[in-house]
Design a protein around this motif. Structure first.
Motif, mmCIF file in Angstrom:
data_model
loop_
_atom_site.group_PDB
_atom_site.id
_atom_site.type_symbol
_atom_site.label_atom_id
_atom_site.label_comp_id
_atom_site.label_asym_id
_atom_site.label_seq_id
_atom_site.Cartn_x
_atom_site.Cartn_y
_atom_site.Cartn_z
ATOM 1 N N LYS A 24 -37.997 12.927 -27.953
ATOM 2 C CA LYS A 24 -37.712 11.394 -28.832
ATOM 3 C C LYS A 24 -38.888 10.787 -29.298
ATOM 4 C CE LYS A 24 -33.961 11.314 -25.673
ATOM 5 N NZ LYS A 24 -32.992 10.229 -24.544
ATOM 6 N N HIS A 28 -39.298 10.380 -33.264
ATOM 7 C CA HIS A 28 -39.551 9.011 -33.703
ATOM 8 C C HIS A 28 -41.034 8.599 -34.556
ATOM 9 C CE1 HIS A 28 -39.664 4.498 -34.315
ATOM 10 N NE2 HIS A 28 -38.758 4.375 -34.031
ATOM 11 N N GLU A 81 -32.152 11.788 -31.329
ATOM 12 C CA GLU A 81 -31.553 11.127 -31.997
ATOM 13 C C GLU A 81 -32.746 9.661 -32.908
ATOM 14 O OE1 GLU A 81 -27.984 7.569 -32.670
ATOM 15 O OE2 GLU A 81 -27.615 9.227 -31.551
ATOM 16 N N LYS A 83 -33.691 6.281 -34.251
ATOM 17 C CA LYS A 83 -32.942 5.365 -34.774
ATOM 18 C C LYS A 83 -34.469 4.164 -34.973
ATOM 19 C CE LYS A 83 -29.191 5.121 -31.485
ATOM 20 N NZ LYS A 83 -28.289 5.134 -30.003
ATOM 21 N N SER A 84 -33.991 3.260 -35.515
ATOM 22 C CA SER A 84 -35.327 1.862 -35.590
ATOM 23 C C SER A 84 -36.389 2.407 -35.841
ATOM 24 C CB SER A 84 -35.312 1.112 -33.885
ATOM 25 O OG SER A 84 -33.954 0.594 -33.666
#
Length: 170
Positions: A24, A28, A81, A83-84
């Motif tokens: 993850k 990112h 996933e 995000k941000s």
């Protein structure tokens, strides 16, 4: 049945879970670098854009390397996933500062997994992660080199263009 399969894998279950978290983080980072590349493209900083596109690709490769390691050792890797992701920046210097901070966090995370692998005597995972330790030293060094250029040259006008041109050689 699921618990039985988890007992017969060659990777330590706790390490597998930590590596899935690392997947993850790598995803990112890849997305964050893509956003940085886009900002550089929009601001006419072509070499920096190219640099961050390449960084994004490298982070994705790191993610896939971990993903395959987990699966190759009988574990289950999970597609992350993301995000941000920050898309707005005030300057190229801010981008490289954020990139360095990101690399430092990744380094700390890798080190933490290595220490856990040692504790649970998962030698295969520890050996696998040695490549990442070396890679992280290089990644941090790249970002620090660029930030040193800002200290030496400044951030305005021609200095920004000169820094952008120097990025292609880093």
């Amino acid at each position: 049945m699921k618990d039985l399969v988890r007992q017969k894998i060659s990777i330590n279950v706790d390490i597998m879970d930590l590596l899935n978290q690392q997947i993850k983080k790598e995803a990112h980072s890849s997305s964050a670098y893509l956003a940085m590349a886009s900002w550089c493209d929009q601001n006419g900083l072509n070499y920096s854009a190219e640099f961050f596109y390449k960084q994004s690709e490298e982070e994705r490769e790191h993610m896939l390397k971990i993903f395959k390691f987990i699966n190759d050792n009988g574990g289950t890797a999970y597609s992350p996933e993301v995000k941000s992701v920050m898309h707005e920046f005030n300057s190229l210097q801010e981008i490289f500062e954020a990139a360095l901070d990101q690399e430092i966090e990744i380094t700390k995370s890798i080190h933490s997994i290595v220490f856990k692998a040692r504790k649970v005597q998962d030698l295969s995972s520890e050996y696998f992660l040695q490549w990442f330790i070396n890679e992280q030293m290089e990644e941090e060094q790249k970002m620090r080199r660029v930030l040193e250029l800002f200290d030496l040259m400044g951030t305005d006008g021609i200095a920004l263009k000169l820094i952008d041109e120097r990025v292609k050689d880093i």
